[in-house]
Design a protein around this motif. Sequence first.
Motif, PDB file in Angstrom:
ATOM      1  N   GLU A  83      -6.121   5.896   0.833  1.00 62.75           N
ATOM      2  CA  GLU A  83      -6.834   4.906   1.660  1.00 62.75           C
ATOM      3  C   GLU A  83      -6.259   4.901   3.096  1.00 62.75           C
ATOM      4  O   GLU A  83      -5.035   4.909   3.281  1.00 62.75           O
ATOM      5  CB  GLU A  83      -6.665   3.520   1.035  1.00 62.75           C
ATOM      6  CG  GLU A  83      -7.404   2.428   1.791  1.00 62.75           C
ATOM      7  CD  GLU A  83      -7.198   1.047   1.173  1.00 62.75           C
ATOM      8  OE1 GLU A  83      -6.183   0.819   0.496  1.00 62.75           O
ATOM      9  OE2 GLU A  83      -8.081   0.181   1.381  1.00 62.75           O
ATOM     10  N   HIS A 200      -9.580  -3.539  -9.366  1.00 58.53           N
ATOM     11  CA  HIS A 200      -9.361  -4.730 -10.192  1.00 58.53           C
ATOM     12  C   HIS A 200     -10.681  -5.297 -10.714  1.00 58.53           C
ATOM     13  O   HIS A 200     -10.668  -6.302 -11.436  1.00 58.53           O
ATOM     14  CB  HIS A 200      -8.644  -5.816  -9.387  1.00 58.53           C
ATOM     15  CG  HIS A 200      -7.404  -5.334  -8.685  1.00 58.53           C
ATOM     16  ND1 HIS A 200      -6.338  -4.774  -9.355  1.00 58.53           N
ATOM     17  CD2 HIS A 200      -7.071  -5.311  -7.375  1.00 58.53           C
ATOM     18  CE1 HIS A 200      -5.397  -4.439  -8.463  1.00 58.53           C
ATOM     19  NE2 HIS A 200      -5.823  -4.750  -7.279  1.00 58.53           N
ATOM     20  N   THR A 222      -0.901   0.361  -2.013  1.00 57.37           N
ATOM     21  CA  THR A 222      -0.404  -0.830  -2.688  1.00 57.37           C
ATOM     22  C   THR A 222       1.098  -0.709  -2.929  1.00 57.37           C
ATOM     23  O   THR A 222       1.624   0.395  -3.039  1.00 57.37           O
ATOM     24  CB  THR A 222      -1.198  -1.098  -3.984  1.00 57.37           C
ATOM     25  OG1 THR A 222      -0.765  -2.344  -4.530  1.00 57.37           O
ATOM     26  CG2 THR A 222      -1.038   0.006  -5.012  1.00 57.37           C
TER      27      THR A 222
HETATM   28  N1  LIG Z   1      -5.499  -1.838   0.138  1.00 53.84           N
HETATM   29  C1  LIG Z   1      -5.716  -2.702  -0.819  1.00 53.84           C
HETATM   30  O1  LIG Z   1      -6.840  -3.000  -1.151  1.00 53.84           O
HETATM   31  N2  LIG Z   1      -4.598  -3.226  -1.392  1.00 53.84           N
HETATM   32  C2  LIG Z   1      -4.638  -4.317  -2.254  1.00 53.84           C
HETATM   33  C3  LIG Z   1      -3.459  -4.351  -3.135  1.00 53.84           C
HETATM   34  C4  LIG Z   1      -3.780  -3.982  -4.540  1.00 53.84           C
HETATM   35  O2  LIG Z   1      -4.935  -4.077  -4.943  1.00 53.84           O
HETATM   36  O3  LIG Z   1      -2.882  -3.590  -5.261  1.00 53.84           O
END
Ligand SMILES: NC(=O)NCCC(=O)O
Length: 354
Positions: A83, A200, A222
């Motif tokens: 990302e 998620h 992350t």
């Molecule tokens: N870049 C991003 O969406 N990070 C969120 C953190 C996660 O989902 O672990």
Amino acid sequence: MTLGEAARRSAADNGFDLQAFAFSAAPEQLRPPRIVRIGLVQHSIVLPTTAPYVQQAQAIRSKVGQIIDAAGAAGVKVLCLQEAWHMPFAFCTREKQWCEFSECAETGPSVAFCRELARKWGMVIISPILERDAAHGDTIWNTAVVISHTGHVIGKHRKNHIPRVGDFNESTYYMEGSTGHPVFETAYGKVAINICYGRHHPMNWQGFGLNGAELVFNPSATVGGLSEPLWGVEARNAAIANSYFVGAINRVGTETFPNEFTSGDGKPAHKSFGHFYGSSYVAAPDGSRTPSLARHMDGLMVADVDLNLCRQAKDKWGFQMTARYDMYASDLQRYCTPDFQPQIVRDPAAQSPS
Ligand SMILES: NC(=O)NCCC(=O)O
């Protein structure tokens, strides 16, 4: 798997973790195997976040170029980067100067760079960037650009779900995606991208499955303190539930910013986000997966995936056939009305605590 000497030498000379695995499918009588060599790239930034932006971006491109060249020499045909790979992950800071790194998805410098390498190696490249959409009032999006093996832009997908957790203050920078759940039919298979926090959301994964994806990449950024317990579970479960392959990619390293920031959680102000723990891996529709790439090193994961395994998993488990989409659709329709009441059947003998 044999990757060839060039990739191995590049990994040793340039200091990145190189791992390779093969997933097999059962032989079929009526279809030949459809084996595709895929690649996942994880990396840290190169220069401090205080260096001039043009130098930071060039240094990242130079390092990533070496890894992509190693992937090309190893025969990778579909490759995905992490990302916002072309910039430091400055979204923690909420400072607007980092918007300067955003670029046009069709003509920006990182896209031009990837188009050149795609053409050179006959490789599909998925390039997740911070997109500046000049045609729509300079709206900024978090976008994955899909580049064909001939070097043209096939299309793009914009991140659907924006995190509002911990230091991930990303809603300051870009908007919720407007592209739905597209699947890109490439020369090497049907590919989709579920960007980072979208992992998620099971229905986000499902959206790509409903549109026929065989291979879904999850380019992420992350940190260990937040999501590491979930990391090995979510992409793997998505591969099983949707009968497709998933390539989960996370960035590496600790990025420190010039000014302190807080996240409204009572913790002391700080200048670094925590450790991006890498650990990229590939998961298959039968529940198998590769080990993870390193937690502290740049890396290239190469995997041979036989896409026939997707339909074989569907025929075995029938998850798509047995799903009750019409029931889910009416549940969701009810849920989305302002006067929705949860469907709860109460036991009259149960006393609510006074
Ligand atoms: N870049 C991003 O969406 N990070 C969120 C953190 C996660 O989902 O672990």
